[in-house]
Motif scaffolding. Structure first.
Motif, PDB file in Angstrom:
ATOM      1  N   VAL A 195      18.226  19.575  14.663  1.00  0.00           N
ATOM      2  CA  VAL A 195      17.630  18.899  13.505  1.00  0.00           C
ATOM      3  C   VAL A 195      18.182  19.446  12.186  1.00  0.00           C
ATOM      4  O   VAL A 195      17.850  18.935  11.111  1.00  0.00           O
ATOM      5  N   LEU A 196      19.041  20.485  12.258  1.00  0.00           N
ATOM      6  CA  LEU A 196      19.653  21.063  11.052  1.00  0.00           C
ATOM      7  C   LEU A 196      21.129  20.698  10.928  1.00  0.00           C
ATOM      8  O   LEU A 196      21.817  21.194  10.043  1.00  0.00           O
ATOM      9  N   ASN A 197      21.610  19.811  11.782  1.00  0.00           N
ATOM     10  CA  ASN A 197      23.018  19.421  11.787  1.00  0.00           C
ATOM     11  C   ASN A 197      23.363  18.629  10.526  1.00  0.00           C
ATOM     12  O   ASN A 197      22.705  17.629  10.205  1.00  0.00           O
ATOM     13  N   ARG A 198      24.404  19.051   9.821  1.00  0.00           N
ATOM     14  CA  ARG A 198      24.768  18.448   8.542  1.00  0.00           C
ATOM     15  C   ARG A 198      25.868  17.397   8.647  1.00  0.00           C
ATOM     16  O   ARG A 198      26.308  16.847   7.635  1.00  0.00           O
ATOM     17  N   ASN A 199      26.360  17.104   9.839  1.00  0.00           N
ATOM     18  CA  ASN A 199      27.337  16.027  10.022  1.00  0.00           C
ATOM     19  C   ASN A 199      26.630  14.674   9.961  1.00  0.00           C
ATOM     20  O   ASN A 199      25.457  14.558  10.306  1.00  0.00           O
TER      21      ASN A 199
END
Length: 332
Positions: A195-199
């Motif tokens: 849930v912290l993936n910046r893609n």
């Protein structure tokens, strides 16, 4: 993905005071500008890894202040086909720089008589933004990674012969190594990293209006909207803002200023902090131009001062930047 800091500070409105804000020339041939100089900045960010940013943090608190001295390089190269009122371009266009947009583009513009100018282009960042691959890692030396973006843009200036201008941009953002939250998961046995993936994808829309006054003055308010649909739901957000640009051109000197106020609302709670990272944003810039420097007609001296900040509900997300840039601008 947040654009955490340092949006090419100093490039901003360097060409705004030098042309009819995006008009296609009446004669065929090459035109554009070259800009070179230096930028000194002080910034606070837990995500930006450029300059002399510290790789190690001990806790997930507010960012510390760092400094950076970086080269200032920008260019806009265009070729005009006057008979068909067509222009091919590469670089940072005049109308984008005025609106505080530093995206590089390669595309084509077409004048449609009194209906305005439409443009389609590929958008990209020439120099990737350097971020921490896992910004939340504590007690260890964090590794940096490059964030790249690419996409397409459609723009329409002087819509139906009015002073309205609009654009829609969609782009894909990709980090070479995205490890946000992985150290936290390993230490606490959680599964927060997804849930912290910046893609993911970012969509931008903008609508502005230009008022032209006497003595070479222009006032342009704008409404900006951004939606980030990222792989991490806690990193996805919606951003709305108002921007005001003022420009004045004189025979010896010119001045351009920008003011921006915005609100960023995240889709979900960041599980590491138990709340959303919603933020209030502000940007202020001012650029002064001295024309015909050293008696050279097409050479201009440029000085820019800028400040931006984002005050988040999560202190870890706060960012601040102040910068002073100086350089030489050559028009051709």
């Amino acid at each position: 993905m947040r654009n955490p800091i340092l949006l090419g500070l100093g490039l901003l409105v360097a060409n705004a005071a030098h042309a009819d804000l995006g008009a296609i020339p009446k004669e065929s041939g090459w035109s554009g500008f070259l800009l070179g100089g230096v930028t000194a900045s002080s910034h606070e960010s837990n995500f930006y890894a450029g300059g002399d940013s510290k790789s190690r943090i001990d806790n997930l608190g507010s960012p510390e202040s760092e400094s950076e001295l970086a080269p200032l390089i920008n260019a806009d190269i265009r070729y005009t086909f006057a008979d068909t009122r067509t222009q091919v371009f590469l670089g940072n266009l005049i109308q984008d720089a005025v609106r505080f947009d530093f995206t590089q583009q390669f595309g084509i513009r077409q004048e449609m008589g009194d209906k305005g100018i439409v443009a389609g282009s590929l958008v990209f960042n020439v120099m990737p933004v350097e971020l921490w691959s896992d910004p939340y890692a504590t007690g260890v030396d964090r590794s940096s990674t490059d964030a790249k973006s690419k996409g397409v843009r459609f723009a329409w200036d002087k819509i139906w012969g009015s002073n309205f201008n609009g654009s829609i941009t969609t782009r894909e953002v990709e980090l070479d190594e995205e490890h946000s939250g992985q150290q936290y998961d390993q230490r606490h046995g959680t599964s927060y990293a997804p849930v912290l993936n910046r893609n993911g994808k970012i969509h931008d829309m903008e609508l502005s209006y230009q008022w032209h006054f006497g003595d070479g003055q222009v006032l342009e308010p704008a409404i900006l909207y951004k939606q980030a649909k990222l792989d991490g739901s806690a990193e996805s957000f919606k951003n709305t803002g108002l921007q005001l640009t003022y420009a004045k051109r004189g025979p010896q000197w010119s001045f351009v200023s920008n003011g921006y106020l915005g609100k960023r609302d995240y889709d979900e709670v960041n599980p590491l902090f138990g709340q959303r990272a919603d933020a209030n944003e502000m940007v202020l810039t001012g650029t002064f131009f001295w024309h015909s420097l050293l008696g050279i007609k097409d050479l201009t001296g440029v000085i820019t001062a800028s400040y931006n900040q984002a005050d988040s509900d999560i202190d870890f997300y706060d960012t601040r930047t102040s910068a002073l840039s100086t350089g030489l601008l050559y028009n051709f």
